[in-house]
Write a protein that holds these residues in place. Structure first.
Motif, PDB file in Angstrom:
ATOM      1  N   ILE A 173       0.841  -1.200   0.000  1.00  0.00           N
ATOM      2  CA  ILE A 173       0.000   0.000   0.000  1.00  0.00           C
ATOM      3  C   ILE A 173       0.878   1.253   0.000  1.00  0.00           C
ATOM      4  CG2 ILE A 173      -1.649   1.352   1.367  1.00  0.00           C
ATOM      5  CD1 ILE A 173      -2.793  -1.374   2.340  1.00  0.00           C
ATOM      6  N   LEU A 174       1.920   1.251   0.836  1.00  0.00           N
ATOM      7  CA  LEU A 174       2.821   2.402   0.876  1.00  0.00           C
ATOM      8  C   LEU A 174       3.532   2.572  -0.466  1.00  0.00           C
ATOM      9  CD1 LEU A 174       4.287   1.829   4.451  1.00  0.00           C
ATOM     10  CD2 LEU A 174       2.447   3.396   3.798  1.00  0.00           C
ATOM     11  N   GLY A 175       3.885   1.448  -1.098  1.00  0.00           N
ATOM     12  CA  GLY A 175       4.477   1.515  -2.425  1.00  0.00           C
ATOM     13  C   GLY A 175       3.498   2.030  -3.466  1.00  0.00           C
ATOM     14  N   PHE A 207       1.332   4.178  -2.979  1.00  0.00           N
ATOM     15  CA  PHE A 207       1.246   5.619  -2.766  1.00  0.00           C
ATOM     16  C   PHE A 207       2.549   6.330  -3.105  1.00  0.00           C
ATOM     17  CE2 PHE A 207      -2.317   5.226   0.662  1.00  0.00           C
ATOM     18  CZ  PHE A 207      -3.235   4.983  -0.349  1.00  0.00           C
ATOM     19  N   GLY A 208       3.512   5.598  -3.685  1.00  0.00           N
ATOM     20  CA  GLY A 208       4.707   6.240  -4.212  1.00  0.00           C
ATOM     21  C   GLY A 208       5.984   6.024  -3.441  1.00  0.00           C
ATOM     22  N   ALA A 209       5.935   5.374  -2.274  1.00  0.00           N
ATOM     23  CA  ALA A 209       7.160   5.153  -1.506  1.00  0.00           C
ATOM     24  C   ALA A 209       8.094   4.199  -2.247  1.00  0.00           C
ATOM     25  CB  ALA A 209       6.823   4.581  -0.126  1.00  0.00           C
ATOM     26  N   ASP A 210       9.396   4.391  -2.032  1.00  0.00           N
ATOM     27  CA  ASP A 210      10.403   3.454  -2.523  1.00  0.00           C
ATOM     28  C   ASP A 210      10.502   2.335  -1.485  1.00  0.00           C
ATOM     29  OD1 ASP A 210      12.579   2.162  -3.682  1.00  0.00           O
ATOM     30  OD2 ASP A 210      14.044   3.554  -2.825  1.00  0.00           O
ATOM     31  N   VAL A 211       9.887   1.203  -1.767  1.00  0.00           N
ATOM     32  CA  VAL A 211       9.840   0.095  -0.818  1.00  0.00           C
ATOM     33  C   VAL A 211      10.949  -0.895  -1.164  1.00  0.00           C
ATOM     34  CG1 VAL A 211       8.468  -1.786   0.142  1.00  0.00           C
ATOM     35  CG2 VAL A 211       7.358   0.370  -0.496  1.00  0.00           C
ATOM     36  N   ARG A 234       3.733  -6.017  -5.273  1.00  0.00           N
ATOM     37  CA  ARG A 234       4.028  -5.097  -6.370  1.00  0.00           C
ATOM     38  C   ARG A 234       4.644  -3.821  -5.788  1.00  0.00           C
ATOM     39  NH1 ARG A 234      -2.128  -4.356  -6.671  1.00  0.00           N
ATOM     40  NH2 ARG A 234      -2.456  -2.671  -5.168  1.00  0.00           N
ATOM     41  N   ASN A 235       5.184  -3.013  -6.679  1.00  0.00           N
ATOM     42  CA  ASN A 235       5.750  -1.712  -6.318  1.00  0.00           C
ATOM     43  C   ASN A 235       6.800  -1.804  -5.220  1.00  0.00           C
ATOM     44  OD1 ASN A 235       4.390  -0.235  -8.266  1.00  0.00           O
ATOM     45  ND2 ASN A 235       2.616   0.156  -6.961  1.00  0.00           N
ATOM     46  N   LYS A 236       7.658  -2.828  -5.335  1.00  0.00           N
ATOM     47  CA  LYS A 236       8.761  -3.019  -4.391  1.00  0.00           C
ATOM     48  C   LYS A 236      10.019  -3.411  -5.155  1.00  0.00           C
ATOM     49  CE  LYS A 236       5.667  -4.897  -0.833  1.00  0.00           C
ATOM     50  NZ  LYS A 236       5.464  -5.962   0.174  1.00  0.00           N
ATOM     51  N   ARG A 237      11.177  -3.190  -4.492  1.00  0.00           N
ATOM     52  CA  ARG A 237      12.447  -3.722  -4.966  1.00  0.00           C
ATOM     53  C   ARG A 237      12.925  -4.772  -3.969  1.00  0.00           C
ATOM     54  NH1 ARG A 237      16.561   0.992  -6.371  1.00  0.00           N
ATOM     55  NH2 ARG A 237      15.802   2.015  -4.457  1.00  0.00           N
ATOM     56  N   SER A 238      13.448  -5.877  -4.466  1.00  0.00           N
ATOM     57  CA  SER A 238      13.890  -6.961  -3.592  1.00  0.00           C
ATOM     58  C   SER A 238      15.406  -6.928  -3.428  1.00  0.00           C
ATOM     59  CB  SER A 238      13.472  -8.323  -4.154  1.00  0.00           C
ATOM     60  OG  SER A 238      14.056  -9.374  -3.387  1.00  0.00           O
ATOM     61  N   LEU A 239      15.830  -6.941  -2.168  1.00  0.00           N
ATOM     62  CA  LEU A 239      17.235  -7.034  -1.798  1.00  0.00           C
ATOM     63  C   LEU A 239      17.385  -8.242  -0.884  1.00  0.00           C
ATOM     64  CD1 LEU A 239      20.167  -5.950  -1.408  1.00  0.00           C
ATOM     65  CD2 LEU A 239      19.246  -4.486   0.426  1.00  0.00           C
ATOM     66  N   ALA A 240      18.146  -9.236  -1.311  1.00  0.00           N
ATOM     67  CA  ALA A 240      18.362 -10.441  -0.506  1.00  0.00           C
ATOM     68  C   ALA A 240      19.744 -10.376   0.125  1.00  0.00           C
ATOM     69  CB  ALA A 240      18.235 -11.690  -1.366  1.00  0.00           C
ATOM     70  N   LEU A 241      19.804 -10.501   1.459  1.00  0.00           N
ATOM     71  CA  LEU A 241      21.068 -10.417   2.181  1.00  0.00           C
ATOM     72  C   LEU A 241      21.184 -11.542   3.195  1.00  0.00           C
ATOM     73  CD1 LEU A 241      21.268  -6.598   3.083  1.00  0.00           C
ATOM     74  CD2 LEU A 241      22.510  -7.783   1.258  1.00  0.00           C
ATOM     75  N   ASP A 242      22.413 -12.029   3.366  1.00  0.00           N
ATOM     76  CA  ASP A 242      22.732 -12.939   4.462  1.00  0.00           C
ATOM     77  C   ASP A 242      23.108 -12.077   5.661  1.00  0.00           C
ATOM     78  OD1 ASP A 242      23.636 -14.757   6.273  1.00  0.00           O
ATOM     79  OD2 ASP A 242      25.316 -15.489   5.065  1.00  0.00           O
ATOM     80  N   LEU A 243      22.177 -11.898   6.562  1.00  0.00           N
ATOM     81  CA  LEU A 243      22.388 -10.991   7.684  1.00  0.00           C
ATOM     82  C   LEU A 243      23.280 -11.587   8.766  1.00  0.00           C
ATOM     83  CD1 LEU A 243      18.828  -9.444   7.938  1.00  0.00           C
ATOM     84  CD2 LEU A 243      20.856  -8.518   6.818  1.00  0.00           C
ATOM     85  N   ARG A 259       4.147   0.774 -10.722  1.00  0.00           N
ATOM     86  CA  ARG A 259       5.482   1.233 -11.114  1.00  0.00           C
ATOM     87  C   ARG A 259       6.468   0.079 -11.224  1.00  0.00           C
ATOM     88  NH1 ARG A 259       7.690   3.614  -7.136  1.00  0.00           N
ATOM     89  NH2 ARG A 259       6.157   3.019  -5.571  1.00  0.00           N
ATOM     90  N   ARG A 260       6.265  -0.951 -10.403  1.00  0.00           N
ATOM     91  CA  ARG A 260       7.185  -2.084 -10.388  1.00  0.00           C
ATOM     92  C   ARG A 260       6.382  -3.380 -10.285  1.00  0.00           C
ATOM     93  NH1 ARG A 260      12.428  -0.585  -9.620  1.00  0.00           N
ATOM     94  NH2 ARG A 260      12.806   1.533  -8.817  1.00  0.00           N
ATOM     95  N   LEU A 261       6.732  -4.341 -11.089  1.00  0.00           N
ATOM     96  CA  LEU A 261       6.101  -5.657 -11.021  1.00  0.00           C
ATOM     97  C   LEU A 261       6.656  -6.422  -9.830  1.00  0.00           C
ATOM     98  CD1 LEU A 261       6.229  -6.495 -14.823  1.00  0.00           C
ATOM     99  CD2 LEU A 261       4.188  -5.948 -13.487  1.00  0.00           C
ATOM    100  N   PRO A 262       5.938  -7.454  -9.345  1.00  0.00           N
ATOM    101  CA  PRO A 262       6.449  -8.242  -8.218  1.00  0.00           C
ATOM    102  C   PRO A 262       7.868  -8.728  -8.512  1.00  0.00           C
ATOM    103  CG  PRO A 262       4.196  -8.864  -8.717  1.00  0.00           C
ATOM    104  CD  PRO A 262       4.629  -7.940  -9.816  1.00  0.00           C
ATOM    105  N   PRO A 263       8.808  -8.512  -7.572  1.00  0.00           N
ATOM    106  CA  PRO A 263      10.211  -8.770  -7.880  1.00  0.00           C
ATOM    107  C   PRO A 263      10.634 -10.219  -7.668  1.00  0.00           C
ATOM    108  CG  PRO A 263      10.031  -7.840  -5.691  1.00  0.00           C
ATOM    109  CD  PRO A 263       8.622  -7.891  -6.246  1.00  0.00           C
TER     110      PRO A 263
END
Length: 401
Positions: A32-34, A36-40, A71-80, A368-372
């Motif tokens: 929802i935040l994405g 509304f334009g947020a960079d998620v 949707r409207n998200k960018r995916s970053l995968a990290l080994d924390l 703006r962005r398809l499911p990543p």
């Protein structure tokens, strides 16, 4: 706004949200935040969000449900657990406006993702934690999920009052209602920060949120001290509050106002009831819902659904045809509203997503962005955070994404 500046095209444009949630509740809020334009930035562990791995799916890690919540998200995968992974997370948190987490506080502390730790990195952060039960009450720390919260919040018990059977509603209503509560709570905190410069901690406990969602109409007699009766809104838990069978299908019919009831009674040839002055009294009707619903039930089989629809439309009486999920995908109104757009996904081919139900005249939601794919935007985000190609490769990403 300074001279020459233009207004943002969406209300949350320029805001960054770090989405550290999985499954339904948190991802819906972040989506929802994405919208509304947020960079998620969806920060995932190397195996990805658990919703990536259910079926059906066309390719691994891209399930049908994951795509509808992300949707409207960018995916970053990290080994924390790695030094580089933790450094990347810290750099990301420094750039964030909002952090969403849905693990219990004890687990967040173990991961170094509790509010105090994150606030030390970014003092103005808005940190929203959503989990089963408030830390302030005796249920603190209990595990929870949509099914268990439906049971705890009164939904299953109300279904029993209405139908005689303990039942869960056939949608993840707790996850979705709480996801919306997260989203509006975050937007309220963002407005506060714009006015004061201060971030804050938000707790969205599912149990309390769903009790507040379920109980307004069901306080009934317990709204008074001393009580004037039991809890439970009589009309809503009436066993006959249900769709009625027509000659060839099912229809929900709801005369509600006095004028609608009188028009309905005359429509079915019950002028004797329409002329009864008692039925013009809404208090009287509220005490006789069982008989009134029984009247509707008895007359519905005399006509087809289409015949009833024509009559009810002409009389301006509330009704709704009973539709299943497949029916909705072919509904002419929803088709006109583009509620199920088909789009081309780079790895999944042609997919059907959900559209946007709410219209804004000035700041419309848009795709703006398809499911990543898992980690799809990792190199891009890591470069934004200042990592060089060698470090990005050491985190498991190719040199040239």
């Amino acid at each position: 706004m300074a001279e020459g500046e233009t207004a943002p095209s969406q209300p949350l444009e320029g805001m960054r949200v770090v989405d550290m949630t999985t499954l339904g509740m948190g991802p819906l809020a972040a989506q929802i935040l994405g919208d509304f334009g947020a960079d998620v930035i969806k920060l995932e562990v190397p195996v990805g969000d658990a919703f990536r791995h259910i079926v059906p799916q066309r390719s691994a890690g891209m399930s049908h449900t994951f795509m509808q919540f992300n949707r409207n998200k960018r995916s970053l995968a990290l080994d924390l657990k790695s030094d580089l992974g933790r450094e990347a997370r810290e750099r990301l948190l420094k750039t964030a406006d909002v952090v969403l987490v849905t693990v219990r506080p004890e687990a967040a502390r173990a991961l170094g993702m509790d509010y105090e730790t994150v606030r030390a990195i970014n003092p103005q952060i808005i940190y929203c934690a959503a989990y089963g039960y408030s830390e302030k009450g005796p249920y603190a720390g209990r595990p929870a999920a949509d099914d268990t919260i439906q049971a705890m919040s009164g939904i299953a018990g109300l279904q029993r009052l209405a139908s005689g059977t303990n039942q869960l509603i056939a949608t993840v209503v707790a996850d979705k209602a709480c996801g919306q509560a997260i989203a509006y709570s975050v937007m309220g905190a963002l407005i506060h920060r714009l006015r004061t410069g201060k971030g804050q901690y938000i707790e969205v406990p599912m149990f309390e949120t769903m009790v507040a969602f379920v109980m307004p109409e069901h306080m009934a007699g317990r709204a008074f001290e001393p009580p004037m009766g039991e809890a439970g809104y009589a009309r809503v838990i009436n066993k006959d509050r249900r769709p009625f069978q027509t000659k060839d299908g099912w229809l929900c019919v709801l005369p509600y106002t006095t004028k609608q009831w009188l028009r309905f009674l005359r429509m079915i040839g019950r002028d004797d009831m329409a002329d009864n002055p008692e039925l013009a009294d809404p208090v009287y009707r509220s005490r006789h819902y069982e008989e009134l619903y029984g009247l509707i039930d008895g007359v519905m089989p005399t006509k087809t659904t289409a015949e009833w629809v024509d009559l009810l439309l002409a009389a301006d009486i509330l009704f709704g045809e009973v539709k299943g999920p497949n029916d909705l995908l072919e509904d002419p109104h929803l088709e006109a509203m583009e509620m199920f757009p088909v789009v081309d996904h780079p790895s999944e081919g042609r997919i059907r997503l959900l559209g946007f139900p709410i219209s804004f005249s000035e700041t419309p939601c848009r795709l703006r962005r398809l499911p990543p794919r898992l980690g799809e935007h990792g190199p891009e985000v890591l470069r934004e955070l200042g990592f060089d190609a060698e470090a990005i490769a050491a985190m498991g990403y190719p040199q040239h994404p």
